[in-house]
Structure formats: C-alpha cells, structure tokens
Design an enzyme around this catalytic site. Structure first.
Site, mmCIF file in Angstrom:
data_model
loop_
_atom_site.group_PDB
_atom_site.id
_atom_site.type_symbol
_atom_site.label_atom_id
_atom_site.label_comp_id
_atom_site.label_asym_id
_atom_site.label_seq_id
_atom_site.Cartn_x
_atom_site.Cartn_y
_atom_site.Cartn_z
ATOM 1 N N HIS A 165 -32.385 -0.338 72.958
ATOM 2 C CA HIS A 165 -33.460 -0.664 73.886
ATOM 3 C C HIS A 165 -32.964 -1.703 74.899
ATOM 4 O O HIS A 165 -32.057 -2.477 74.585
ATOM 5 C CB HIS A 165 -34.643 -1.291 73.132
ATOM 6 N N CYS A 252 -39.241 -7.129 69.240
ATOM 7 C CA CYS A 252 -39.865 -5.889 68.732
ATOM 8 C C CYS A 252 -41.028 -6.166 67.806
ATOM 9 O O CYS A 252 -41.906 -5.329 67.641
ATOM 10 C CB CYS A 252 -38.881 -5.066 67.913
HETATM 11 C C1 CIR Z 1 -36.249 1.977 65.724
HETATM 12 O O1 CIR Z 1 -35.133 2.514 65.696
HETATM 13 O O2 CIR Z 1 -37.160 2.401 66.416
HETATM 14 C C2 CIR Z 1 -36.484 0.771 64.843
HETATM 15 N N1 CIR Z 1 -35.711 0.895 63.654
HETATM 16 C C3 CIR Z 1 -36.139 -0.499 65.586
HETATM 17 C C4 CIR Z 1 -37.033 -0.735 66.765
HETATM 18 C C5 CIR Z 1 -36.674 -1.956 67.514
HETATM 19 N N2 CIR Z 1 -37.600 -2.182 68.552
HETATM 20 C C6 CIR Z 1 -37.307 -2.747 69.702
HETATM 21 O O3 CIR Z 1 -36.148 -3.034 69.986
HETATM 22 N N3 CIR Z 1 -38.304 -2.937 70.530
#
Ligand code: CIR
Length: 257
Positions: A165, A252
């Site tokens: 991201h 996140c």
């Molecule tokens: C994913 O792969 O979607 C989750 N394991 C981690 C999400 C992390 N979110 C973010 O960077 N906003």
C-alpha cells in the site's frame, strides 16, 4: 488538521489467517496481538480523540485493518471496494459504523470494476495521494478523485512498484514533514516536502501516524523515532509485532477523522 474521532476494530483469533507477503515472519499470536491493540487504543486516547472500538469479526481475518474499507475526509466518507477477495465484504461491516458520523449525502462508494484500499490513500491537507497498487486500480482512483472533486478536494495517482500500500512506505506527519522509504525517496510527487529518509533496515517504521501533534511510532525503529523527535514532535511508541507479520501497521489499524 485536528482529529476528533478514531475507529478501531479488535483483531479476532482468525488474525493468524490474515493475508501476508512474508510468511517467513511466522503467524500472528492472538494473545499478544490483543495486548498490542489495547496499547494502541490507549496511545490514541492520549492524543485527545474519542475512540470507537468495534468488536472482532472472525469471518474476516484482516478486519482489524479498518483503514482499508473506508476513507474518511473532512467533507465526507468514502466506502471503498477492497481489492482482496477475502477482504471485500469488510466494506459492508464498516458502512453502518461510518453512518453513525455522516448523513446519506456525505457517504459515497467506490463501485466495481473500481477497487481501492484505504491504505493506498494519504491525506495532505485537502490533497489526497492515491497509490495504484495490486489492490487499487485505475478505475477505483478515477471514481475516488471524482468524489473528492465534488467536495472541493483533489486527488492524484502515485504508481507503486514495490510495496503493498502507499502508506506502507510514505506517511505525512503534518507541518510539511513526510517520512519516506524505498521507492518513495526520489519520487517527484513528494519533492516539495521536508523528507525524512527512513533507512532500508527500518523501512517498516515509516508507517507512523500523526494524531493531533503526537506521532505514534512503531517499537523497534530507533532511527525513525529520533528523527521524528528531532522535528519537535511528542512521540508515543507502540509495539505492532503481530500485525507486522501480516503486512499491517499503525496506520492500517485505525480510521482517524
Ligand atoms: C492485507 O494484506 O490486506 C492485510 N494483511 C494487511 C493490510 C494492511 N493495511 C494497510 O496497509 N492499510
């Protein structure tokens, strides 16, 4: 900018099945993840925001990462269309919560075939940088920018090559200061900011959050911590070891608005 509200969601036991690009780090340990989540909540409380804590959703292993299914701006909220199949349904779980804070006119949606994860959106005042990633596509960005324009805000696309991201590698901490790592160090999009270059061995530490003058930094990234303190910020440190195992970090884990 001043944030009044933060939304977080407790991790479930299914957290160990979250999507990860780094299986070699091992699976998150639930008991430790819960402790870290309480620490995160308490750090946020010290920043003068009202914290809404949502219950765990076992059917969505990654649902504690509430930043991805919604983007909340000062003008309204956008329910996203998360790009990973196992996470897409999280949008339906966050929407009623977002509606507690915004009326119908101020809740918009990213619709298929557009996809977008909130982790790809970085707010700098009234400008929103949007990473084009494996999760966020061109159509998602087009819809997002159109919604922003309707509110007098603007957006621009930043193509990503290496990270999951946008905010995995670049984070704005207000006052023109931006933490940059890896592929973002030399991107022309960010040339105008006072860039704090995060060394490769502390790249994960680039994911810090600014909350009303305090910067919350992940535990174990001393160079990042010192650089942020040298800029004059008050700092709080929170361990996110279990979330890191599945590519998650400080930003996140909350929606801040
Ligand atoms: C994913 O792969 O979607 C989750 N394991 C981690 C999400 C992390 N979110 C973010 O960077 N906003």
């Amino acid at each position: 900018t001043k944030f009044n509200h933060v939304i977080i969601r407790r991790p479930g036991k299914s957290l160990c099945d979250g999507i990860t690009s780094a299986p070699e780090l091992g699976k998150p340990m639930y008991e430790r993840a819960i402790e870290e989540h309480y620490d995160y909540e308490h750090a946020l409380e010290q920043c003068g925001v009202d914290v809404t804590v949502l219950p765990a959703l076992e059917q969505y292993p990654d649902s504690c990462f509430v930043e991805d299914p919604a983007v909340i701006t000062r003008c309204g909220a956008i329910i996203t269309n998360p790009g990973a199949d196992s996470r897409n349904g999280e949008k339906n779980e966050i929407e009623p919560v977002v509606r507690r804070f915004f009326d119908d006119e101020h809740v918009k949606h990213i619709e298929a075939p557009g996809t977008l994860d909130g982790g790809d959106v970085m707010m700098v005042g009234d400008h929103f940088y949007v990473g084009r990633s494996a999760r966020t596509n061109e159509e998602g960005i087009r819809q997002f920018c159109e919604i922003l324009a309707g509110w007098g805000l603007e957006g621009s696309e930043v193509p990503l090559e290496e990270v999951l991201h946008l905010k995995t590698g670049v984070n704005y901490i207000e006052d023109n200061n931006m933490l940059v790592s890896g592929e973002f160090i030399d991107k022309p999009d960010f040339a105008q900011y006072n860039k704090v270059v995060v060394p490769e061995d502390e790249a994960y530490g680039a994911n810090c959050i600014w909350v009303n003058g305090t910067v919350i930094v992940a535990e174990g990234y001393p160079t990042v911590l010192k650089a942020v303190q040298d800029l004059g910020y008050k700092t709080l440190v929170v361990d996110t070891s279990e979330y890191r195992k599945i590519d998650g970090g400080l930003s996140c884990l909350s929606l801040r608005f």
